[in-house]
Design an enzyme around this catalytic site. Structure first.
Site, PDB file in Angstrom:
ATOM      1  N   SER A  81       0.908  -1.308  -0.158  1.00  0.00           N
ATOM      2  CA  SER A  81       0.004   0.170  -0.183  1.00  0.00           C
ATOM      3  C   SER A  81       0.817   1.226  -0.089  1.00  0.00           C
ATOM      4  O   SER A  81       0.297   2.361  -0.197  1.00  0.00           O
ATOM      5  CB  SER A  81      -0.854  -0.040   1.330  1.00  0.00           C
ATOM      6  N   LYS A  84       0.129   3.686  -2.819  1.00  0.00           N
ATOM      7  CA  LYS A  84      -0.951   4.366  -2.835  1.00  0.00           C
ATOM      8  C   LYS A  84      -0.431   5.878  -3.233  1.00  0.00           C
ATOM      9  O   LYS A  84      -1.276   6.627  -3.606  1.00  0.00           O
ATOM     10  CB  LYS A  84      -1.915   4.281  -1.751  1.00  0.00           C
ATOM     11  N   SER A 129      -6.360   3.156   3.846  1.00  0.00           N
ATOM     12  CA  SER A 129      -5.651   2.032   3.063  1.00  0.00           C
ATOM     13  C   SER A 129      -6.867   1.212   2.427  1.00  0.00           C
ATOM     14  O   SER A 129      -6.529   0.161   2.388  1.00  0.00           O
ATOM     15  CB  SER A 129      -4.766   1.101   3.559  1.00  0.00           C
ATOM     16  N   ARG A 266       4.848  -1.462  12.596  1.00  0.00           N
ATOM     17  CA  ARG A 266       5.667  -0.858  11.629  1.00  0.00           C
ATOM     18  C   ARG A 266       5.981   0.452  11.896  1.00  0.00           C
ATOM     19  O   ARG A 266       7.299   1.180  11.858  1.00  0.00           O
ATOM     20  CB  ARG A 266       5.248  -1.126  10.153  1.00  0.00           C
TER      21      ARG A 266
END
Length: 283
Positions: A81, A84, A129, A266
């Site tokens: 993602s 994006k 997302s 993360r």
């Protein structure tokens, strides 16, 4: 007398050269020592969280990279993602979405997360997302236009065709390294991409995660699963009053890792790494 003067000059030259050598050696040793401590610090964060991978940080003022594993940072992974970011840029450039308030309608079909099962503004689709939202955008962009723009943006090694136009960032052979992520973000931040200033401005506003009196944090996470193996990203930049720090974290869970923690891990480890370098403190 002349011989004595010559000997004195030679002696001074030799002495200066030795001093310079010593200073250079000391400087190199200090840099290596600092780098070693950072490697240990970053690695301890990953080990504690039961993750493997690399945290890569670039300090603009120091013109220096920091990481616990530079080799991992040079290895290409699916962008997931984090794609994006360029996907949004291309959609804005082509007018597929007008701005960050453009409403993306939900067609009523079941989606993986309840959060996605609603009409979303472009900005919310980015922050939530929303995969189905961006799959529809990718299909509208189409293969040829997507390829043309990715070539212009110089973004990773991205491979797709008409059969994979709406999932190539999650599956397949597309790859981008942490170094490439940071390089792309630096060009984006410095308004060096061949895109409209309006697009650049909208994207910078869309990417903001936290804006406080100490720093402004912007970025995007990503998560791909191939053959039941997860890989996660967090990429972005921290703006301070007098500096910009770019980062690209890429990690994979160890066998004993609790996968329920992966969505937050993360960002968590990246923020800890940035904090260990004093980038999130008041100056």
């Amino acid at each position: 007398m002349k011989v004595f003067k010559i000997l004195m000059i030679v002696s001074l030259i030799i002495s200066c050269k030795e001093t310079i050598k010593t200073n250079i050696k000391t400087s190199i040793t200090e840099k290596e020592s600092n780098r070693d401590s950072i490697v240990i610090s970053f690695q301890k964060i990953l080990d504690r969280e039961k993750l493997k991978g690399s945290i890569l940080v670039y300090d603009v003022h120091k013109k220096r990279y920091f990481s616990n594993d530079f080799n991992w940072a040079k290895t290409g992974k699916l962008p997931a993602s984090t794609y994006k970011i360029p996907n949004s840029i291309i959609a804005l450039e082509l007018g597929i979405v007008d701005n960050d308030s453009t409403l993306l309608k939900w067609n009523g079909n079941p989606r993986r997360f309840k959060l996605w099962q609603q009409d979303l503004t472009f900005k919310k689709a980015f922050h939530y997302s929303c995969v189905p939202c961006y799959q529809e955008i990718a299909r509208k962009i189409g293969v040829k236009r997507m390829q043309n723009y990715l070539a212009k943006l110089d973004y990773g090694d991205i491979k797709f065709d008409s059969t994979t136009i709406d999932n190539f960032w999650l599956q397949g052979n597309s790859k981008i390294t942490q170094y490439e992520q940071i390089n792309f973000l630096r060009r984006f931040y410095n308004t060096e991409l061949p895109i409209n200033k309006r697009t650049n401005s909208i994207m910078k506003k869309m990417m903001v995660i936290n804006d406080n009196e100490v720093y402004k944090l912007s970025g995007k996470t990503g998560w791909s699963i191939v053959d039941e193996k997860s890989n996660g990203w967090f990429v972005g930049f921290v703006e301070q009053k007098d500096n910009v720090i770019f980062f690209a974290t890429n990690v994979e869970p160890s066998p004993e890792f609790d996968m329920s923690l992966f969505p937050k891990s993360r960002k968590k480890i990246t923020m800890e790494a940035l904090k260990s370098l004093n980038y999130l403190d008041k100056k």
